[in-house]
Design an enzyme around this catalytic site. Structure first.
Site, PDB file in Angstrom:
ATOM      1  N   ASN A   1       0.920  -1.209  -0.013  1.00 25.18           N
ATOM      2  CA  ASN A   1       0.008   0.065  -0.037  1.00 25.18           C
ATOM      3  C   ASN A   1       0.876   1.269  -0.065  1.00 25.18           C
ATOM      4  O   ASN A   1       1.843   1.325   0.816  1.00 25.18           O
ATOM      5  CB  ASN A   1      -1.003  -0.042   1.054  1.00 25.18           C
ATOM      6  CG  ASN A   1      -0.410  -0.308   2.718  1.00 25.18           C
ATOM      7  OD1 ASN A   1       0.445  -0.835   2.860  1.00 25.18           O
ATOM      8  ND2 ASN A   1      -1.038   0.743   3.384  1.00 25.18           N
ATOM      9  N   ILE A   2       0.530   2.010  -0.927  1.00 23.22           N
ATOM     10  CA  ILE A   2       1.244   3.374  -1.157  1.00 23.22           C
ATOM     11  C   ILE A   2       0.314   4.545  -0.890  1.00 23.22           C
ATOM     12  O   ILE A   2      -0.562   4.936  -1.657  1.00 23.22           O
ATOM     13  CB  ILE A   2       1.796   3.662  -2.422  1.00 23.22           C
ATOM     14  CG1 ILE A   2       2.603   2.097  -2.867  1.00 23.22           C
ATOM     15  CG2 ILE A   2       2.683   4.703  -2.568  1.00 23.22           C
ATOM     16  CD1 ILE A   2       3.933   1.726  -2.028  1.00 23.22           C
ATOM     17  N   GLU A   3       0.456   5.249   0.321  1.00 21.69           N
ATOM     18  CA  GLU A   3      -0.495   6.266   0.771  1.00 21.69           C
ATOM     19  C   GLU A   3       0.081   7.531   0.157  1.00 21.69           C
ATOM     20  O   GLU A   3       1.086   7.791  -0.412  1.00 21.69           O
ATOM     21  CB  GLU A   3      -0.576   6.408   2.287  1.00 21.69           C
ATOM     22  CG  GLU A   3      -1.180   4.918   2.722  1.00 21.69           C
ATOM     23  CD  GLU A   3      -1.444   4.868   4.440  1.00 21.69           C
ATOM     24  OE1 GLU A   3      -0.932   5.808   4.940  1.00 21.69           O
ATOM     25  OE2 GLU A   3      -2.131   4.250   4.758  1.00 21.69           O
TER      26      GLU A   3
ATOM     27  N   CYS B   1      -3.918   0.524  -2.807  1.00 27.27           N
ATOM     28  CA  CYS B   1      -3.861  -0.573  -1.923  1.00 27.27           C
ATOM     29  C   CYS B   1      -2.721  -1.604  -2.268  1.00 27.27           C
ATOM     30  O   CYS B   1      -2.413  -1.628  -3.529  1.00 27.27           O
ATOM     31  CB  CYS B   1      -5.028  -1.264  -1.868  1.00 27.27           C
ATOM     32  SG  CYS B   1      -6.292  -0.357  -0.996  1.00 27.27           S
TER      33      CYS B   1
ATOM     34  N   GLU C   1      -3.019  -4.723  -2.773  1.00 32.19           N
ATOM     35  CA  GLU C   1      -3.412  -5.868  -4.075  1.00 32.19           C
ATOM     36  C   GLU C   1      -3.667  -5.304  -5.383  1.00 32.19           C
ATOM     37  O   GLU C   1      -3.188  -5.731  -6.293  1.00 32.19           O
ATOM     38  CB  GLU C   1      -4.697  -6.583  -3.477  1.00 32.19           C
ATOM     39  CG  GLU C   1      -5.668  -5.525  -3.263  1.00 32.19           C
ATOM     40  CD  GLU C   1      -5.855  -5.414  -1.544  1.00 32.19           C
ATOM     41  OE1 GLU C   1      -4.826  -4.731  -1.204  1.00 32.19           O
ATOM     42  OE2 GLU C   1      -6.629  -5.671  -0.892  1.00 32.19           O
TER      43      GLU C   1
ATOM     44  N   CYS D   1     -10.669  -3.800   0.000  1.00 32.83           N
ATOM     45  CA  CYS D   1     -11.713  -2.891   0.203  1.00 32.83           C
ATOM     46  C   CYS D   1     -12.282  -2.948  -1.296  1.00 32.83           C
ATOM     47  O   CYS D   1     -12.151  -3.856  -2.119  1.00 32.83           O
ATOM     48  CB  CYS D   1     -10.939  -1.585  -0.013  1.00 32.83           C
ATOM     49  SG  CYS D   1     -10.268  -0.966  -1.482  1.00 32.83           S
TER      50      CYS D   1
ATOM     51  N   CYS E   1     -10.758  -2.454  -4.572  1.00 32.22           N
ATOM     52  CA  CYS E   1      -9.970  -3.707  -4.955  1.00 32.22           C
ATOM     53  C   CYS E   1     -10.659  -4.732  -5.578  1.00 32.22           C
ATOM     54  O   CYS E   1     -10.263  -5.630  -6.272  1.00 32.22           O
ATOM     55  CB  CYS E   1      -8.944  -4.164  -3.798  1.00 32.22           C
ATOM     56  SG  CYS E   1      -7.662  -3.067  -3.486  1.00 32.22           S
TER      57      CYS E   1
HETATM   58  N1  THU Z   1      -5.048  -1.395   2.467  1.00 37.57           N
HETATM   59  C1  THU Z   1      -4.689  -2.287   1.479  1.00 37.57           C
HETATM   60  O1  THU Z   1      -3.679  -1.749   0.966  1.00 37.57           O
HETATM   61  N2  THU Z   1      -5.397  -3.264   1.322  1.00 37.57           N
HETATM   62  C2  THU Z   1      -6.668  -3.642   1.819  1.00 37.57           C
HETATM   63  O2  THU Z   1      -6.995  -4.691   1.747  1.00 37.57           O
HETATM   64  C3  THU Z   1      -7.112  -2.881   2.933  1.00 37.57           C
HETATM   65  C4  THU Z   1      -6.720  -1.541   3.016  1.00 37.57           C
HETATM   66  C5  THU Z   1      -4.709  -0.162   2.942  1.00 37.57           C
HETATM   67  C6  THU Z   1      -5.018   1.010   2.460  1.00 37.57           C
HETATM   68  C7  THU Z   1      -4.373   2.081   3.368  1.00 37.57           C
HETATM   69  O3  THU Z   1      -3.128   2.550   2.981  1.00 37.57           O
HETATM   70  C8  THU Z   1      -4.301   1.269   4.531  1.00 37.57           C
HETATM   71  O4  THU Z   1      -4.530  -0.005   4.207  1.00 37.57           O
HETATM   72  C9  THU Z   1      -5.509   1.653   5.334  1.00 37.57           C
HETATM   73  O5  THU Z   1      -6.612   1.576   4.807  1.00 37.57           O
END
Ligand code: THU
Length: 132
Positions: A42-44, A53, A55, A88, A91
């Protein structure tokens, strides 16, 4: 590639998570039938909505390298929280497009594990079939 190996790859991918806002680290690993692995984390973003996310990162990496759904064996998604990271809605929709409906999805947080398929995660998905 067996299930355990793919989950281990996802935990390695999680090390590259960029999550300064949520501190919730997620990793993903996607295996192809010919033994290649594509990674995602995950790259915010300060503009939260621009976050990607783990995946989706892994699926986009595979597709960006020319892989298509027929060659995708499974995807593993792992997180370091108390609960399993359930993909989510965005995804799930991307999985419905880029993976087969029976592609295995392995979820783990190192304590709890769950094995699902794409169809389990998004039954009655809206797909390209609906556009015909
Ligand atoms: N996130 C994912 O990368 N994959 C998931 O299946 C659920 C949520 C990440 C997005 C965000 O960076 C952090 O988790 C919190 O929501």
């Amino acid at each position: 590639m067996n299930r355990k190996e793919l989950i281990d790859h996802a935990f390695n991918a999680m090390k590259n998570s960029y999550a300064p806002y949520s501190q919730f680290h997620v990793g993903a690993a996607l295996a192809t039938t010919d033994g290649r692995v594509f990674y995602g984390a995950n790259i915010e973003n300060a503009s939260y909505g621009a976050t990607n996310c783990a995946e989706r990162s892994a699926m986009f990496s595979a597709y960006s390298n020319g892989v298509r759904k027929q060659e995708i064996q499974a995807i593993a998604i792992v997180a370091d929280g108390e609960t399993i990271a359930s993909p989510c809605g965005i995804c799930r929709q991307v999985m419905a497009e880029l993976l087969n409906e029976d592609t295995p999805v392995y979820l783990s947080n190192g304590k709890k594990e769950m094995d699902l398929t794409v169809k389990d995660l998004l039954p009655y998905a809206f797909t390209q079939e609906d556009l015909k």
